[in-house]
Design an enzyme around this catalytic site. Structure first.
Site, PDB file in Angstrom:
ATOM      1  N   LYS A 166      -1.380   2.425  -4.062  1.00 20.65           N
ATOM      2  CA  LYS A 166      -2.671   1.890  -3.623  1.00 20.65           C
ATOM      3  C   LYS A 166      -3.809   2.298  -4.561  1.00 20.65           C
ATOM      4  CE  LYS A 166      -1.316   1.004   1.086  1.00 20.65           C
ATOM      5  NZ  LYS A 166       0.100   1.438   0.985  1.00 20.65           N
TER       6      LYS A 166
HETATM    7  C1  LIG Z   1       1.214   0.681   1.342  1.00 22.14           C
HETATM    8  C2  LIG Z   1       2.555   1.102   0.820  1.00 22.14           C
HETATM    9  C3  LIG Z   1       3.660   0.216   0.774  1.00 22.14           C
HETATM   10  C4  LIG Z   1       3.594  -1.184   1.322  1.00 22.14           C
HETATM   11  O1  LIG Z   1       2.782  -2.027   0.553  1.00 22.14           O
HETATM   12  P1  LIG Z   1       2.289  -3.434   1.119  1.00 22.14           P
HETATM   13  O2  LIG Z   1       1.331  -3.939   0.150  1.00 22.14           O
HETATM   14  O3  LIG Z   1       1.677  -3.110   2.463  1.00 22.14           O
HETATM   15  O4  LIG Z   1       3.494  -4.288   1.280  1.00 22.14           O
HETATM   16  C5  LIG Z   1       4.848   0.668   0.226  1.00 22.14           C
HETATM   17  N1  LIG Z   1       4.972   1.926  -0.241  1.00 22.14           N
HETATM   18  C6  LIG Z   1       3.943   2.798  -0.207  1.00 22.14           C
HETATM   19  C7  LIG Z   1       4.160   4.181  -0.710  1.00 22.14           C
HETATM   20  C8  LIG Z   1       2.699   2.427   0.309  1.00 22.14           C
HETATM   21  O5  LIG Z   1       1.684   3.317   0.343  1.00 22.14           O
END
Ligand SMILES: *Cc1c(COP(=O)(O)O)cnc(C)c1O
Length: 473
Positions: A113
């Site tokens: 993120k």
């Molecule tokens: C948020 C997250 C995901 C999922 O991503 P999306 O965009 O919601 O599909 C997968 N792995 C980690 C470590 C995350 O923080």
């Protein structure tokens, strides 16, 4: 580039207009009016560019209301070795012939993120200063999103963050990461309740339109178009790192929850990046896998949402999925609205027609589900055979990727978090503690730093009062 809603409102808006917004006024999500196309000549020009320059090239196709020099400076300041530890920003790690991990989790909060949120922090600061405005970001988190938002917005002018989290429920590492921040524009409010209570409060405050307007309440959730756009860049980078010529194709496997990450892969593929398959990997919360196998999209209630060892994928409703469905339905906003507003909101599910479902393979999507036992086995196997530690979400990806390998196409599995963030399960799988990334200062001893947070009852009124008192800090 102009943007329209997935629910039929054809009003065209500029990037800067939608940057600070969540949903479109009709409740839909924003998408560009068309996907700019990249051809062989453009790919050839981009191959070999440093990440920040590649980011600028891609962003500039979608952002025409920020002067080029400013956008270039924003990209250059965001994607640095100082922040991401490596010159490549998202380097590939080859596991075995034909299968590589792409590291998206080398940023300050050890999860992918950061890739988008760090850019958002700089774009918000830029746009707010240009308008002479301020913004109070209100969010709810069970872990990764809150910390990524806070590390992106800390110290930024014009922005304050009020982040709600369930009191005492996040991991020690996650709490230490968020609560050790001493920046005056970051407010951690721990709510006496569970994550759903936090989310309900955010909704209640956002639905009070007068309060929202007066106190300039905004969000940074995963439906924000700028976050998705930032993620498109690493699909291009991964492609260039994995191939020698633009005649080659690659496939990506993406650990998925809200469909935000893999939706960026869809956008990259629609732009003409030579992607063969987009493999959607879910954990036991397999709403998305079910859709790609059956054509049924059935959201789940909280009683049916499992708590797993890949917690950032524990979702019951994939908030970005509407963007893909809009494209699948030939960009029919009325039909998209009927599915997501009338059917999902009222009955909790929809089924696309057989002729619509038959078009899914043309978009490259396939899927699979991974379980706790699969995660443990994959983490252990990866450690024993390659000496590499992977986190639980990435393990879900790698497990599902192996079910979709094609010997003629390279597979890139997106690494979405570092194992240090999910220590307990890594120890369960390998008997060893994962190392913390050496390029991020202050991670050793993080848990013993002084913590700054305020405990509040699960009461929207109390949170509003808190915002009123602190929105001039
Ligand atoms: C948020 C997250 C995901 C999922 O991503 P999306 O965009 O919601 O599909 C997968 N792995 C980690 C470590 C995350 O923080």
């Amino acid at each position: 580039m102009k943007y329209i809603s997935t629910r039929g409102d054809q009003t065209e808006r500029g990037f800067s207009e939608i940057l600070l917004e969540g949903l479109a006024p009709d409740g839909g999500l924003y998408l560009p009016v068309h996907y700019p196309q990249v051809d062989a000549a453009l790919l050839a020009k981009w191959r070999g560019l440093p990440y920040a320059e590649l980011a600028y090239e891609i962003l500039s196709l979608y952002i025409d209301d920020i002067p080029a020099a400013d956008l270039k400076a924003i990209a250059a300041k965001t994607y640095t070795k100082a922040t991401y530890g490596f010159d490549e920003i998202t380097p590939l790690k080859l596991l075995e012939p034909g299968v590589a991990l792409q590291a998206l989790s080398n940023g300050p909060t050890l999860a992918f993120k950061d890739m988008a949120m760090q850019l958002l922090g700089n774009l918000f600061e830029y746009e707010l200063s240009r308008r002479g405005e301020t913004l109070n970001i209100l969010g709810a988190t069970s872990g990764d999103t809150g910390s990524a938002a806070e590390y992106a917005m800390r110290g930024k002018k014009g922005v304050r963050v009020f982040m709600l989290s369930p009191h005492g429920r996040m991991s020690a590492f996650q709490q230490a990461q968020m609560f050790s921040l001493q920046d005056p524009n970051i407010h951690n409010l721990t709510v006496e309740g569970v994550f759903d209570d936090c989310q309900d409060i955010v909704k209640a405050v956002s639905n009070d339109l007068a309060f929202k307007r007066q106190y300039k309440i905004g969000t940074v959730n995963s439906i924000n178009w700028a976050r998705l756009l930032a993620q498109v860049v690493y699909y291009f980078a991964g492609y260039f790192y994995a191939t020698k010529s633009n005649d080659e194709k690659v496939s990506f496997t993406v650990p998925s929850g809200n469909f935000g990450n893999v939706c960026a892969g869809h956008v990259a593929r629609m732009m003409g990046l030579p992607i063969d398959k987009l493999v959607v990997a879910t954990n036991e919360n397999n709403v998305l896998d079910e859709f790609f196998r059956t054509g049924n999209y059935r959201v789940r209630g909280s009683a049916e949402t499992f708590e797993t060892s890949s917690p950032s994928m524990d979702i019951s409703k994939a908030s970005n999925f509407e963007r893909f469905i809009f494209d699948l339905l030939g960009r029919d906003g009325a039909r998209t609205k009927a599915l997501f507003k009338d059917e999902v909101e009222q009955r909790g599910l929809f089924t696309v027609a057989a002729d619509e479902f038959a078009k899914v393979p043309a978009y490259g999507f396939v899927s699979g589900t991974s379980t706790h036992a699969d995660r443990l086995a994959t983490i252990r196997d990866t450690f024993e055979r390659f000496g590499a530690m992977i986190d639980t979400h990435t393990a879900d990806g790698l497990k599902v990727a192996r079910d979709h390998l094609d010997p003629t196409v390279r597979m890139i599995v997106l690494e979405t978090a570092l194992p240090a963030k999910f220590e307990e399960t890594i120890v369960e799988a390998t008997g060893q503690k994962p190392a913390r990334p050496f390029w991020i200062a202050g991670l050793e001893g993080l848990e013993s730093l002084p913590k700054r947070f305020t405990v509040v009852p699960a009461d929207a009124k109390v949170i509003k009062d808190y915002i009123v008192q602190h929105c001039n800090d």
